[in-house]
Structures are given as structure tokens and as C-alpha cells.
Design a protein around this motif. Structure first.
Motif, mmCIF file in Angstrom:
data_model
loop_
_atom_site.group_PDB
_atom_site.id
_atom_site.type_symbol
_atom_site.label_atom_id
_atom_site.label_comp_id
_atom_site.label_asym_id
_atom_site.label_seq_id
_atom_site.Cartn_x
_atom_site.Cartn_y
_atom_site.Cartn_z
ATOM 1 N N VAL A 165 23.719 12.778 103.200
ATOM 2 C CA VAL A 165 23.855 13.278 102.053
ATOM 3 C C VAL A 165 25.297 13.578 101.494
ATOM 4 O O VAL A 165 26.158 13.571 102.207
ATOM 5 C CB VAL A 165 23.242 14.597 102.135
ATOM 6 N N GLY A 166 25.473 12.990 100.279
ATOM 7 C CA GLY A 166 26.553 13.306 99.534
ATOM 8 C C GLY A 166 27.576 11.968 99.795
ATOM 9 O O GLY A 166 27.020 10.810 100.263
ATOM 10 N N LYS A 167 28.914 12.074 99.511
ATOM 11 C CA LYS A 167 29.826 11.113 99.594
ATOM 12 C C LYS A 167 29.882 10.456 101.041
ATOM 13 O O LYS A 167 30.213 8.999 100.782
ATOM 14 C CB LYS A 167 31.095 11.536 99.090
ATOM 15 N N CYS A 168 29.675 10.970 102.188
ATOM 16 C CA CYS A 168 29.721 10.381 103.438
ATOM 17 C C CYS A 168 29.071 9.174 103.243
ATOM 18 O O CYS A 168 29.305 8.051 103.913
ATOM 19 C CB CYS A 168 29.453 11.282 104.432
ATOM 20 N N SER A 169 27.811 9.059 102.839
ATOM 21 C CA SER A 169 26.740 7.951 102.875
ATOM 22 C C SER A 169 27.325 6.752 101.987
ATOM 23 O O SER A 169 26.968 5.450 102.211
ATOM 24 C CB SER A 169 25.378 8.264 102.175
ATOM 25 N N SER A 170 28.218 7.099 101.239
ATOM 26 C CA SER A 170 28.893 6.036 100.191
ATOM 27 C C SER A 170 30.334 5.379 100.642
ATOM 28 O O SER A 170 31.077 4.771 100.198
ATOM 29 C CB SER A 170 28.917 6.535 98.826
ATOM 30 N N CYS A 171 30.832 6.033 101.646
ATOM 31 C CA CYS A 171 32.316 5.919 102.128
ATOM 32 C C CYS A 171 32.437 4.676 102.823
ATOM 33 O O CYS A 171 31.773 4.205 103.966
ATOM 34 C CB CYS A 171 32.947 7.127 102.791
ATOM 35 N N GLU A 172 33.502 3.912 102.201
ATOM 36 C CA GLU A 172 33.685 2.738 103.185
ATOM 37 C C GLU A 172 34.461 2.940 104.593
ATOM 38 O O GLU A 172 34.514 2.070 105.382
ATOM 39 C CB GLU A 172 34.695 2.003 102.222
ATOM 40 N N TYR A 173 34.852 4.255 104.565
ATOM 41 C CA TYR A 173 35.270 4.559 106.296
ATOM 42 C C TYR A 173 34.252 5.107 106.988
ATOM 43 O O TYR A 173 34.654 5.765 108.068
ATOM 44 C CB TYR A 173 36.473 5.463 106.017
ATOM 45 N N PHE A 174 32.936 5.072 106.666
ATOM 46 C CA PHE A 174 31.899 5.692 107.476
ATOM 47 C C PHE A 174 31.921 5.187 108.881
ATOM 48 O O PHE A 174 31.605 5.876 109.999
ATOM 49 C CB PHE A 174 30.435 5.388 106.905
ATOM 50 N N ASP A 175 32.162 3.894 109.174
ATOM 51 C CA ASP A 175 32.160 3.309 110.410
ATOM 52 C C ASP A 175 33.363 3.847 111.327
ATOM 53 O O ASP A 175 33.122 3.823 112.529
ATOM 54 C CB ASP A 175 31.945 2.023 110.530
ATOM 55 N N THR A 176 34.391 4.196 110.655
ATOM 56 C CA THR A 176 35.652 4.593 111.537
ATOM 57 C C THR A 176 35.706 6.033 111.351
ATOM 58 O O THR A 176 36.336 6.786 112.468
ATOM 59 C CB THR A 176 36.856 4.151 110.856
ATOM 60 N N CYS A 177 34.928 6.801 110.379
ATOM 61 C CA CYS A 177 34.972 8.280 110.434
ATOM 62 C C CYS A 177 33.736 8.746 110.377
ATOM 63 O O CYS A 177 33.336 9.246 111.621
ATOM 64 C CB CYS A 177 35.713 8.552 109.080
#
Length: 256
Positions: free
Chosen positions: A212-224
Motif C-alpha cells: 500500500v502507498g508509495k512502496c508499491s510504486s518505488c523503483e527501489y522496491f527490489d533493493t529496499c
């Protein structure tokens, strides 16, 4: 062996609620070095000791410690009454860690701050490190105590993909981490492999579209991916965005 250092002698003793605890820790560090035991230092960042980290760094360097593990306060358990740093201070502190690891022969690990991997990625394109008021303080104090300007990047740091952790308590409870209180199961009543295969929590954590929120759209999701423990402690939803992260993903920034 790991030992905790959380500030100057006065601050450390206050946090540990034991006078002389800082001195005892240094005595044990000296003894472990004499007998050849590899030792790392653990420190917890909170409002109470946020100005003490250059001093902790100096102590680590003088003790010839090679690994520094930083825990970031989550308001659970005995940490409920403590105040954590602000989002801007958190970001400045991550840049401080980058500067330290870039300049010294020291391996830094973070607990509940996967954003440090995002900062490492961002810093690849710059030759200097800058930040806000808190970073400026940490830089100046570090220079005063060590003679090194951590705003000058000496080397790039390796960055890896986001890794998964597992915590098993002394009573057998299985959790994602020691600060993430939702239990996946208990190894005294169920095989660990079955717990992992059957866990609905783990299934949800592995699916980006559930966030939910900006984490789901973040380009750094796979590293963060953000701290799931902090998200749960502060919002009640372990799939929510990490409340302490200031970064705005490119997708959201472009829309706005």
C-alpha cells in the motif's frame, strides 16, 4: 561476538540503566581482542543518542572493530517509550553511514533501514555527500574526532538486492525479524519448512502488488522494500509504506 555501544559513557549508561556499563563494555572488547575473538559493535539510533555517533565511530576505530551494525528504533517492546529520529534526520543519518563506510575500513550493516541500500544506489552518480542540518553536524563532529571529511566519497559501495530474514525466538516462535511481532508459527509444534510454505504473511510480503502507498510504486522496491516492522508498528498494516522514508518514487513524482 557482538557488543552494544549506544553513545558516550554517560548516554550509554543511561540507556543501559547501569552505571559503569560503558567501561565494562570496553574492558570486554579489549579482552576479546587479546584472546582473538572477532567482535562487532551494535548500536541503536534514537533521539536520545543521535548526536553521539561520531564518538561511537571513534571508539570503534580505536578498538580495531571491523563491523558496525546499526539498529533503527522501532516502537515495540521496551522501545515503545523511546523517541525515534525524524524522517529528515533518518535520511541524513543514512548519508552519514555512507560517508563513514566509504572512508573507513569498516563494514556497516543496518537493521530496519533497508533504505540504506537505496542511498547506496543513489550515491553511485555523485562524488560528494551532502545533506541537511543533522548530516552537517555529524560531518563536522566526525572531522573533529577523526580528522576525516566524510562528505568526500573515497570509494563506491557495493549494493545487493533486498534479502529476506528469519527470526526464531528462544521459545520457538518464528517471525520475519525480531522487531516484527507477527508470528508465522512455532517450531515446537510445526516443522519450519511447513511454517514457511503455509504462511499467509510471507505470501503477502513477496507480492509487490499487495503493498500500500508509495512502496508499491518505488523503483527501489527490489533493493529496499521499506521496513515492514516500522510500517506495522506505526500504521497497523505491515504492507503500508515505511513512514520514515522521505523518498518520492519517480512514478509519483511524474504524476504530480
Amino acid at each position: 561476538m557482538s557488543m552494544s555501544l549506544d553513545g558516550t559513557p554517560a548516554t550509554h549508561d543511561l540507556i543501559r540503566n547501569k552505571k559503569g556499563s560503558f567501561r565494562d563494555t570496553l574492558d570486554i572488547l579489549n579482552l576479546s581482542r587479546e584472546v582473538g575473538i572477532k567482535t562487532q559493535i551494535n548500536s541503536t539510533l534514537m533521539k536520545k543518542n543521535m548526536k553521539d555517533f561520531p564518538f561511537i565511530l571513534k571508539t570503534i576505530l580505536e578498538s580495531d572493530i571491523k563491523t558496525w551494525e546499526i539498529f533503527f528504533l522501532i516502537n515495540v517492546g521496551r522501545g515503545i517509550a523511546e523517541r525515534s529520529v525524524s524522517a529528515s534526520e533518518f535520511e541524513d543519518f543514512l548519508k552519514f553511514l555512507y560517508g563513514v563506510e566509504s572512508n573507513f575500513n569498516l563494514t556497516i550493516r543496518t537493521v530496519e533501514a533497508p533504505e540504506y541500500r537505496r542511498v547506496k544506489e543513489q550515491m553511485k552518480e555523485t562524488n560528494s555527500i551532502s545533506g541537511g542540518v543533522y548530516f552537517s553536524y555529524l560531518r563536522e563532529k566526525t572531522m573533529e574526532l577523526t580528522g576525516v571529511d566524510i562528505s568526500v566519497k573515497v570509494k563506491d559501495l557495493n549494493n545487493g538486492k533486498r534479502f529476506k530474514t528469519l527470526f526464531v525466538s528462544s521459545s520457538g516462535d518464528v517471525m520475519v525479524s525480531g522487531l516484527f511481532p507477527l508470528k508465522l508459527g512455532n517450531i515446537r509444534t510445526k516443522r519450519l519448512n511447513d511454517i514457511l510454505n503455509d504462511s499467509e504473511i510471507l505470501n503477502h510480503l513477496s507480492e509487490k502488488e499487495r503493498y500500500v502507498g508509495k512502496c508499491s510504486s518505488c523503483e527501489y522496491f527490489d533493493t529496499c522494500g521499506g521496513s515492514r516492522a516500522r510500517a506495522f508498528a506505526e500504521t497497523g498494516d505491515f504492507l503500508a509504506s515505511d513512514p520514515i522514508c522521505l523518498y518520492v518514487p519517480q512514478k509519483i513524482s511524474a504524476r504530480n
